[in-house]
Design a protein around this motif. Structure first.
Motif, PDB file in Angstrom:
ATOM      1  N   PRO A 281     -36.723  42.112 -38.380  1.00  0.00           N
ATOM      2  CA  PRO A 281     -36.977  41.240 -39.539  1.00  0.00           C
ATOM      3  C   PRO A 281     -35.780  40.336 -39.815  1.00  0.00           C
ATOM      4  N   VAL A 282     -36.061  39.091 -40.153  1.00  0.00           N
ATOM      5  CA  VAL A 282     -34.975  38.151 -40.414  1.00  0.00           C
ATOM      6  C   VAL A 282     -34.283  38.549 -41.720  1.00  0.00           C
ATOM      7  N   LYS A 283     -32.934  38.458 -41.722  1.00  0.00           N
ATOM      8  CA  LYS A 283     -32.170  38.868 -42.896  1.00  0.00           C
ATOM      9  C   LYS A 283     -31.661  37.661 -43.667  1.00  0.00           C
ATOM     10  N   GLY A 284     -31.493  37.835 -44.955  1.00  0.00           N
ATOM     11  CA  GLY A 284     -30.977  36.771 -45.812  1.00  0.00           C
ATOM     12  C   GLY A 284     -30.529  37.347 -47.139  1.00  0.00           C
ATOM     13  N   ARG A 285     -30.153  36.451 -48.042  1.00  0.00           N
ATOM     14  CA  ARG A 285     -29.695  36.887 -49.370  1.00  0.00           C
ATOM     15  C   ARG A 285     -30.724  36.498 -50.416  1.00  0.00           C
ATOM     16  N   ASP A 286     -31.192  37.493 -51.172  1.00  0.00           N
ATOM     17  CA  ASP A 286     -32.139  37.244 -52.256  1.00  0.00           C
ATOM     18  C   ASP A 286     -31.405  36.508 -53.370  1.00  0.00           C
ATOM     19  N   LEU A 287     -31.837  35.282 -53.683  1.00  0.00           N
ATOM     20  CA  LEU A 287     -31.116  34.469 -54.658  1.00  0.00           C
ATOM     21  C   LEU A 287     -31.267  34.979 -56.086  1.00  0.00           C
ATOM     22  N   ARG A 288     -32.258  35.843 -56.329  1.00  0.00           N
ATOM     23  CA  ARG A 288     -32.430  36.372 -57.691  1.00  0.00           C
ATOM     24  C   ARG A 288     -31.504  37.552 -57.949  1.00  0.00           C
ATOM     25  N   THR A 289     -31.289  38.392 -56.924  1.00  0.00           N
ATOM     26  CA  THR A 289     -30.477  39.595 -57.114  1.00  0.00           C
ATOM     27  C   THR A 289     -29.093  39.474 -56.479  1.00  0.00           C
ATOM     28  N   GLY A 290     -28.937  38.533 -55.531  1.00  0.00           N
ATOM     29  CA  GLY A 290     -27.683  38.409 -54.807  1.00  0.00           C
ATOM     30  C   GLY A 290     -27.510  39.441 -53.715  1.00  0.00           C
ATOM     31  N   GLN A 291     -28.506  40.307 -53.515  1.00  0.00           N
ATOM     32  CA  GLN A 291     -28.421  41.370 -52.517  1.00  0.00           C
ATOM     33  C   GLN A 291     -29.017  40.907 -51.181  1.00  0.00           C
ATOM     34  N   GLU A 292     -28.561  41.560 -50.096  1.00  0.00           N
ATOM     35  CA  GLU A 292     -29.142  41.261 -48.785  1.00  0.00           C
ATOM     36  C   GLU A 292     -30.573  41.790 -48.731  1.00  0.00           C
ATOM     37  N   THR A 293     -31.446  41.011 -48.152  1.00  0.00           N
ATOM     38  CA  THR A 293     -32.850  41.409 -48.031  1.00  0.00           C
ATOM     39  C   THR A 293     -33.367  40.961 -46.673  1.00  0.00           C
ATOM     40  N   SER A 294     -34.566  41.349 -46.337  1.00  0.00           N
ATOM     41  CA  SER A 294     -35.151  40.964 -45.052  1.00  0.00           C
ATOM     42  C   SER A 294     -36.597  40.546 -45.265  1.00  0.00           C
ATOM     43  N   ARG A 295     -37.106  39.787 -44.314  1.00  0.00           N
ATOM     44  CA  ARG A 295     -38.482  39.300 -44.376  1.00  0.00           C
ATOM     45  C   ARG A 295     -39.197  39.629 -43.066  1.00  0.00           C
ATOM     46  N   THR A 296     -40.365  40.227 -43.184  1.00  0.00           N
ATOM     47  CA  THR A 296     -41.240  40.461 -42.040  1.00  0.00           C
ATOM     48  C   THR A 296     -42.254  39.315 -41.981  1.00  0.00           C
ATOM     49  N   PRO A 297     -42.981  39.163 -40.874  1.00  0.00           N
ATOM     50  CA  PRO A 297     -43.920  38.035 -40.772  1.00  0.00           C
ATOM     51  C   PRO A 297     -44.938  37.936 -41.897  1.00  0.00           C
ATOM     52  N   ASP A 298     -45.321  39.078 -42.512  1.00  0.00           N
ATOM     53  CA  ASP A 298     -46.326  39.020 -43.582  1.00  0.00           C
ATOM     54  C   ASP A 298     -45.708  38.895 -44.974  1.00  0.00           C
ATOM     55  N   SER A 299     -44.392  38.682 -45.053  1.00  0.00           N
ATOM     56  CA  SER A 299     -43.725  38.465 -46.349  1.00  0.00           C
ATOM     57  C   SER A 299     -43.993  37.037 -46.831  1.00  0.00           C
ATOM     58  N   PRO A 300     -43.556  36.707 -48.069  1.00  0.00           N
ATOM     59  CA  PRO A 300     -43.706  35.321 -48.544  1.00  0.00           C
ATOM     60  C   PRO A 300     -42.993  34.334 -47.628  1.00  0.00           C
ATOM     61  N   PHE A 301     -43.374  33.079 -47.722  1.00  0.00           N
ATOM     62  CA  PHE A 301     -42.910  32.037 -46.810  1.00  0.00           C
ATOM     63  C   PHE A 301     -41.390  31.901 -46.791  1.00  0.00           C
ATOM     64  N   SER A 302     -40.831  31.853 -45.567  1.00  0.00           N
ATOM     65  CA  SER A 302     -39.424  31.493 -45.366  1.00  0.00           C
ATOM     66  C   SER A 302     -39.305  30.834 -44.004  1.00  0.00           C
ATOM     67  N   ALA A 303     -38.429  29.842 -43.910  1.00  0.00           N
ATOM     68  CA  ALA A 303     -38.255  29.103 -42.658  1.00  0.00           C
ATOM     69  C   ALA A 303     -36.848  28.545 -42.605  1.00  0.00           C
ATOM     70  N   LEU A 304     -36.410  28.191 -41.401  1.00  0.00           N
ATOM     71  CA  LEU A 304     -35.097  27.591 -41.219  1.00  0.00           C
ATOM     72  C   LEU A 304     -35.260  26.229 -40.560  1.00  0.00           C
ATOM     73  N   ALA A 305     -34.731  25.184 -41.199  1.00  0.00           N
ATOM     74  CA  ALA A 305     -34.726  23.844 -40.600  1.00  0.00           C
ATOM     75  C   ALA A 305     -33.576  23.801 -39.597  1.00  0.00           C
ATOM     76  N   PHE A 306     -33.886  23.569 -38.326  1.00  0.00           N
ATOM     77  CA  PHE A 306     -32.841  23.636 -37.309  1.00  0.00           C
ATOM     78  C   PHE A 306     -32.556  22.296 -36.647  1.00  0.00           C
ATOM     79  N   LYS A 307     -33.306  21.262 -36.994  1.00  0.00           N
ATOM     80  CA  LYS A 307     -33.058  19.967 -36.351  1.00  0.00           C
ATOM     81  C   LYS A 307     -33.660  18.867 -37.215  1.00  0.00           C
ATOM     82  N   VAL A 308     -32.897  17.812 -37.417  1.00  0.00           N
ATOM     83  CA  VAL A 308     -33.378  16.635 -38.146  1.00  0.00           C
ATOM     84  C   VAL A 308     -33.261  15.439 -37.218  1.00  0.00           C
ATOM     85  N   VAL A 309     -34.341  14.670 -37.113  1.00  0.00           N
ATOM     86  CA  VAL A 309     -34.370  13.516 -36.214  1.00  0.00           C
ATOM     87  C   VAL A 309     -34.607  12.252 -37.029  1.00  0.00           C
ATOM     88  N   ALA A 310     -33.775  11.244 -36.799  1.00  0.00           N
ATOM     89  CA  ALA A 310     -33.943   9.949 -37.463  1.00  0.00           C
ATOM     90  C   ALA A 310     -34.816   9.071 -36.579  1.00  0.00           C
TER      91      ALA A 310
END
Length: 711
Positions: free
Chosen positions: A304-333
């Motif tokens: 599961p991808v790990k991150g920081r919960d902005l409401r609690t400040g604690q480390e948390t993880s997301r599985t595929p069936d969790s609420p939406f999360s994504a990482l923008a990895f490339k921006v093209v002009a």
């Protein structure tokens, strides 16, 4: 044992992905094609697209018809410059592919691609073996824990050797490579592969539309094949407990058990399967695609991808069936479409028109049109589910490394780190009409490429653009001219030197002004000392007795950071320095954040002057491949460039020379090397580290910089 013949496995119906078609997660593979320049990554990708039915005609890099090398600059130079994404299907699986550049100047494209991919196909030149950029991309894959398989390409060339390449992977990369194929025939006689799992040989015909034919081994080949099969089983037994049990008991293992063991060992990183072929000659691609499905992970196999919960400040993880999360990895002009943001969805799903939260910037964003990319072509889709890669239009405030998530469930994922630029050139518009267009082009290109920096030198009035190498900046300037229609004059390349200190000092910073009424008062004492090479900047506070109120500590650090941008010797950024705030004083009425920021800046500048500053220069690792008769001239030339010879490796008919050379001495090296070797030698280089610049050169640079400022 009954197995599906390979000739039935490789049929290629039209596998274009339908709009909105949803694939279960276990049938998805997100992979990157990574390698040293000229190993054949793009050719492998082009054959993949052909055999999966994504394209009806094979694109060729040399002819400028490769689908994945769609930029004009890529087709002219015959190299990949930007990571291109595409999607295809193979045996009911969806494969998202990113074809990455191999040139060291564009290493950021590999970095951000590996951050969001689940698996990698590392392509090696069967003749060149493990080359410098191969080591770089391997380290990047290790950094993100990406399982990978190896494909030894160009097995039809003179001097190609699977055994030598496998030995180099083990020795130079510290991996445990295990061949699961052997070449059928050598060099010009190469015609196919021997499957060590099924113990069958397959010959690939010259017509790419024809399926492979089962071939018979020559008596002299059978012994080598059985030894390789035994080595495969022994290697698996060492890496996998289940296989160890079967091996010790002497029990016959099935092909299915072997594949399952290879998959477990690959996903855990304990071993790397090695395949071989010749992409240009259309040999070995179908088995490679099978290996991608069999041994590389689906999104379900990844933790599961790990991150920081902005409401609690604690480390948390997301599985595929969790609420939406994504990482923008490339921006093209894109000059026609506008701002295009690529993102990988880790959990939940997102629909076109949805409102999402940019957790990195703390802003709301509206998802515009959703696109499934095929190089520079695109298909519009309605929804993107977890485990998929897509692009969207219309996101104005989202940049590389930003987290996108559900408004009600904010999470901040780990961002992407990029190396600092090592080379700069000055740039100015040719006409007044170009001035505004230049500013816009520089802004859009810097948004797109995190290793491209734009700085305005206040003292000289110049605009400086910085990047990873001469080719990097050359391509960006070319894009300004073609895509943004900007006329610009470009100066000569300048090395991105850095400054540091060699002694520990204690320094006072005072900013005291009286204007009649409220004044400004800030006084600090700093202990400044050199840090380990590569440590950057470290700030600490060690105040006693409340000498300075806590609200003024952050402004002191901000002032120190600001002063680091311009060093005492020649105005280059200061690095590898540790600063401790140890004492100070304040005034109840006149003290302010601005006063302490100025005091911190003054204290740092005065301290650096007393700490015997020195210049650091970037040093590159260079590898020259030259015919034997030119070796003496090449080594002598490298020595004249202040190079340090690291080693020489003999190959059939040529020598590989490895050395470390200051970046400043490499400008124009390509032309000189061609002259020395009658155009027969080639080289590659990558940034290695910063080293102390000799004192005589330091004084020359300092005098030159002061002369520019005074004029």
């Amino acid at each position: 044992m009954v197995n599906t013949p390979l000739s039935q496995k490789v049929s290629s119906p039209d596998n274009s992905v339908g709009k909105g078609e949803v694939f279960p997660l276990h049938l998805i593979r997100n992979i990157g094609i990574i390698a040293h320049i000229d190993a054949g990554k793009t050719t492998v990708t082009e054959r993949t697209l052909y055999y999966t039915g994504r394209t009806y005609k094979i694109g060729e890099v040399d002819e400028g018809t490769a689908v994945m090398d769609w930029m004009e600059q890529e087709r002219e130079r015959g190299i990949t410059i930007t990571a291109a994404a595409t999607t295809c299907t193979w045996k009911d699986h969806l494969i998202n592919i990113i074809d990455t550049p191999g040139h060291v100047d564009f290493t950021a494209e590999v970095e951000r691609s590996l951050r969001v991919l689940d698996g990698g196909v590392v392509v090696f030149d069967g003749v060149g073996g493990v080359e410098p950029q191969s080591e770089t991309v391997w380290r990047q894959a290790n950094k993100y824990g990406v399982p990978r398989i190896c494909f030894v390409n160009k097995m039809d060339r003179v001097g190609a050797s699977l055994q030598v390449t496998v030995a180099q992977i083990k020795e130079r990369l510290g991996a445990r490579p295990i061949p699961i194929q052997l070449p059928l025939g050598k060099e010009q006689e190469f015609r196919g592969v021997v499957d060590l799992i099924e113990m069958k040989a397959w010959a690939f015909l010259d017509d790419p539309a024809q399926p492979p034919q089962e071939a018979f081994l020559q008596p002299q080949e059978e012994g080598e094949v059985f030894l390789a099969r035994e080595a495969l089983l022994e290697g698996l037994a060492e890496s996998d407990d289940q296989m160890m049990l079967s091996y010790v008991e002497g029990r016959e293992v099935s092909s299915r058990e072997i594949r399952a063991a290879i998959r477990r060992a690959t996903l855990s990183g304990r071993m790397v399967p090695v395949l071989c072929g010749s992409a240009l000659r259309n040999k070995g691609i179908q088995p490679l695609l099978d290996a991608v499905l069999l041994y590389l992970p689906s999104p379900l196999d990844m933790p599961p991808v790990k991150g920081r919960d902005l409401r609690t400040g604690q480390e948390t993880s997301r599985t595929p069936d969790s609420p939406f999360s994504a990482l923008a990895f490339k921006v093209v002009a894109d000059p026609f479409m506008g701002r295009l943001a690529y993102f990988r969805v880790y959990s939940g799903e997102v629909k076109a028109g949805a409102q999402v939260y940019n957790a990195t910037r703390g802003t709301k964003e509206r998802i515009g049109r959703l696109l499934r990319m095929h190089a520079n072509r695109r298909e519009e889709i309605d929804t993107v589910q977890a485990g998929n890669i897509a692009a969207t239009l219309g996101m104005k405030n989202t940049f590389t490394g930003d987290t996108l998530c559900d408004m009600a469930h904010p999470i901040l994922l780990e961002t992407i780190s990029f190396p600092e630029p090592v080379i700069s050139v000055s740039i100015e518009p040719k006409t007044k009409a170009d001035q505004d267009r230049l500013a816009e082009a520089l802004n859009r290109l810097s948004e797109e490429d995190p290793t491209f920096k734009v700085n305005h030198d206040k003292e000289t009035g110049q605009t400086l653009i910085s990047g990873m190498g001469e080719l990097h900046l050359e391509v960006l300037v070319d894009r300004m001219l073609r895509e943004f229609k900007v006329g610009a004059r470009v100066g000569k390349p300048q090395v991105a030197y850095k400054e540091t200190i060699t002694q520990s000092v204690r320094s006072e910073g005072r900013f005291i002004r009286q204007f009649g009424g409220h004044g400004q008062y800030g006084r600090v004492f700093l202990e400044i000392e050199p840090g380990p090479r590569g440590s950057g900047f470290v700030f600490e506070e060690n105040l006693k007795g409340g000498a300075i109120p806590k609200e003024y500590i952050a402004p002191v650090e901000a002032g120190v950071r600001e002063a680091l941008d311009n060093g005492a010797l020649a105005g280059y950024p200061i690095t590898d320095i540790q600063v401790v705030l140890v004492d100070g004083s304040y005034h109840e009425v006149d003290s302010s954040e601005m006063a302490f920021k100025m005091a911190g800046s003054i204290g740092l500048k005065e301290g650096v002057l007393k700490a015997k500053p020195i210049l650091l220069e970037p040093v590159v690792k260079i590898e020259v491949v030259t015919p034997e008769e030119f070796m003496g001239e090449v080594i002598a030339d490298l020595s004249s460039r202040r190079g340090h010879l690291e080693g020489i490796e003999a190959r059939v008919g040529f020598q590989i020379i490895r050395a470390h050379v200051p970046l400043a001495e490499t400008f124009g090296y390509a032309t000189q090397l061609r002259s020395l070797s009658q155009g027969r030698a080639n080289y590659s280089m990558e940034f290695e580290r910063y080293e102390v610049l000799p004192q005589a050169l330091t004084e020359q640079i300092a005098l030159r910089v002061r002369g520019k400022i005074s004029s």
